[in-house]
Design a protein around this motif. Structure first.
Motif: not given
Length: 730
Positions: A392-400, A608-610, A563-566, A598-603
């Motif tokens: 599985t690949l988080p989308r933001i990594y490919k986009e970066k 922010k850490k990334f 694990y990040d709570r959000e 990005k849409e799901m992670l915004q804010g």
């Protein structure tokens, strides 16, 4: 007076002998990967190799200085040279550049800068001595000029008129950085000198000259097994000369695909955990039968020793010197170069003609992924190649990577195999003890929880319930016991007739080849959860009506600090529509992609850490840190090493022998034995358990902990003999 010019004292070696070894290794480098190395160089091929030869010939000439020679002579018991100079006044690498006869070699100003700085900085020191030009002129006049004829004869070099003007091309603002046009050339030249110098000092060839190609071995292995390359493997083979990102379901043969992509090139194969790296090393060496593979991580020598491999120290030296055709390693062994620590060019230059495989990228924290992606950008800038492969690949990594302007081939290969029917249970995992007990009579049951304390608690509850064949694996065992358990869980998985329960943590998530019949797991973030699912019905079709995966979402341990709570809460929301349903492989990939958009992670804190990590990485000051510090950052840990008092007391004789031993080699042997007795725990526990922790009198920076330990439960971070740890998060 005529005398030898020494380079080293252990073993005794002259400057000429050491230099000749470098030149031999330079030829090996040229033969093996010369054509790839010059692809990243902005100068004619012939001229590059000529400059490298000059750098090798002159890198250690400064050692003729009497202050350095006396330091060696004192060590080997030879008569000292009568001189007023000493080795603390100036370092040999600071003098060496002035011996280069730049007029004879017709070096341009740019070439002089490259050659001088490669030599001047080939020993990166935390506290470089500032050169006193008046002192240097005195050394030239009184210490070197009277001996030029002897220097030329013994070292077989030409020495020009010696001047201090070269200092203006190496010091202060003259130092080459990434903002200079010649930065790439400098990184490769200086980095290769580091490689050549270190290998030659260890009397190791710089590269394995084998003609055997891993891709041929993989194809032979697959033919023997009557396996035909699947679509993923064919895709990897077709794109051997490109950067590749590939998503593949568990059981798709991603490892074989990566090795086919590797082809005949030097390759670094990375994974998040040492246990996974060991498994890949064994797979390449023993299953596929390719011997030109090395193992590089913090306890690699112990693993090789336990396997009774011959010459394990030599193999580790080769791995540390990046000698092997394929190196299996954890990322902290090669990716510290991103921090541009002092001497980082050694690894960076090697990666310019190598390939890097990043397996299971989703297993790293956002900060560590930022480091990896920045590293891939730097590797790409020097014409090195990378492959990212994952389930599985988080989308933001490919986009970066897209945002960085890096070109790569991307594809997804998803099995249609039905492997998992899931059930979300709005309860705590310990509420299902009776069901687990019943299923354990005829099935292999895997329980994965988020914290070690929770794992120990579950073990106690199952034992109290008289569940048969219950085993526990986590990271809070001494190394000897942990290795035994890791082997045992793999054997348990292979033996289809054995039933019982294994309780563990996320330790088993990444690339551990085990296959259980049923999984009971605490909820985690989706990327982690789907890795856990890969340990149940790993490559088998599931045809049952009842769920074979139960996911517990109430009072889950580790949320908020592991694990990040959000993201954890978003994961539950995304998974709810599939409760009591078959979870197809393509759905897993789609859910992770959506979760990390990005849409799901915004804010959210994760995003922010990334982004913050990239801000730091893009503004790193060159040579501002040490390799050790860089590795510490990359491991993302703040741990201390403790030894259970019961283990300490049993091994006092080894500690005593270690302290008294004078022979370096024997002392190291004792240290290795002692290292296997320590456990790494979070530094926060040092303060929480201050009443139970004392400094180890024999080993600086390590501690004795007076809490319960045994081979079955590991280390308890409390005194309770009944190991009733409840929900305490230590």
């Amino acid at each position: 007076m005529s005398y030898k010019y020494y380079a080293k004292s252990n073993p005794v070696e002259t400057i000429k002998e050491h230099t000749d070894k470098l030149l031999e290794n330079l030829e090996i480098l040229k033969r093996t990967y010369g054509s790839k190395i010059v692809q990243a160089i902005d100068m004619p091929e012939e001229r590059f190799w000529q400059l490298m030869e000059i750098i090798c010939k002159y890198h250690d000439v400064g050692k003729v200085y009497s202050g350095f020679q006396n330091a060696i002579r004192k060590n080997i018991g030879e008569q000292l040279i009568q001189t007023k100079f000493n080795n603390d006044q100036i370092k040999h690498e600071q003098i060496s550049p002035m011996f280069v006869p730049y007029k004879e070699y017709e070096l341009t100003k740019t070439e002089r800068k490259l050659v001088y700085q490669s030599i001047y900085y080939h020993h990166e020191r935390a506290n470089t001595i500032h050169i006193d030009r008046e002192l240097l002129n005195e050394i030239i006049k009184e210490d070197i000029e009277p001996n030029i004829s002897q220097i030329e004869n013994e070292l077989q070099i030409k020495v020009p008129e010696l001047k201090t003007t070269y200092l203006g091309m190496v010091e202060g603002q003259a130092r080459i950085t990434e903002f200079d046009d010649i930065y790439k050339d400098y990184c490769i030249m200086k980095g290769l000198l580091h490689r050549l110098d270190h290998c030659s000092s260890d009397w190791i060839s710089v590269e394995d000259e084998t003609k055997e190609e891993i891709s041929e071995f993989v194809e032979k292995f697959m033919n023997k097994q009557d396996f035909k390359p699947n679509n993923l493997q064919q895709f990897a083979k077709l794109n051997q000369d490109k950067n590749v990102i590939v998503i593949g379901s568990t059981g798709m043969g991603k490892t074989e695909g990566a090795l086919l992509w590797s082809n005949k090139d030097k390759t670094f194969f990375t994974l998040p955990l040492r246990i996974s790296i060991n498994a890949i090393y064994d797979r390449i060496r023993e299953t596929i039968g390719y011997n030109h593979v090395g193992l590089l991580h913090s306890t690699a020598v112990d693993y090789l020793e336990e396997k009774n491999e011959e010459n394990e120290f030599e193999k580790i030296d080769q791995a540390r010197n990046l000698y092997k055709k394929i190196t299996t390693c954890t990322i902290d062994q090669i990716f510290p170069f991103v921090f541009k620590y002092r001497g980082y060019e050694k690894i960076y230059a090697t990666l310019s003609y190598s390939k890097v495989v990043i397996d299971e990228i989703q297993a790293y924290s956002p900060e560590i992924v930022a480091v990896i992606l920045k590293g891939l950008q730097m590797i790409n800038n020097l014409n090195g190649k990378f492959m990212v492969m994952t389930a599985t690949l988080p989308r933001i990594y490919k986009e970066k990577l897209d945002e960085m302007g890096i070109k790569f081939e991307y594809n997804e290969f998803i099995k249609n195999t039905i492997r998992h029917k899931i059930q979300l249970v709005d309860n705590e995992i310990e509420q299902n003890i009776e069901e687990i007990k019943e299923n354990a009579k005829n099935k292999k049951i895997l329980i994965i929880v988020n914290t070690i304390n929770k794992a120990i608690e579950m073990y106690k509850k199952l034992k109290d319930a008289d569940v048969g064949n219950v085993n526990l694996l986590h990271s809070r065992f001494i190394q000897n016991d942990r290795n035994e358990k890791e082997n045992k869980i793999k054997e348990f998985s292979k033996n289809r007739n054995e039933t019982g329960v294994w309780i563990t943590t996320q330790l088993v998530e990444a690339s551990l080849d085990i296959d259980f019949d049923m999984l009971y797991t605490e909820m985690s973030t989706l990327d982690s959860l789907f890795q856990r699912l890969g340990r149940c019905y790993r490559s088998r079709e599931y045809c049952g009506d009842m769920p074979n995966v139960k996911i517990y979402i109430k009072n889950t341990s580790g949320v908020g600090y592991i694990y990040d709570r959000e993201i954890y809460e978003k994961s539950i929301d995304l998974l709810k529509p599939y409760n009591e349903k078959i979870l197809e492989e393509k759905i897993k990939i789609e859910l992770v992609d959506k979760l990390y958009s990005k849409e799901m992670l915004q804010g959210m804190e994760f995003y922010k850490k990334f982004k913050a990590a990239f801000t730091i990485l893009d503004n790193i000051i060159d040579y501002d840190t040490s390799k050790k510090d860089a590795q510490h950052i990359l491991r993302n840990i703040d741990n201390i090493d403790v030894i259970p008092k019961i283990i300490y007391d049993k091994n006092l004789d080894i500690f005593d022998k270690y302290e008294k031993e004078q022979d370096k080699k024997k002392k190291y042997e004792f240290k290795r034995k002692l290292d296997k007795l320590f456990i790494s725990i979070n530094n926060k526990n040092k303060w929480k358990l201050s009443n139970f922790i004392t400094e180890c009198p024999y080993v600086k920076g390590k501690y004795i902990i007076d809490t319960k330990y045994d081979k079955e439960i590991g280390l308890l971070l409390e005194m309770d003999e009944g190991y009733s740890i409840g929900s305490r998060e230590l």
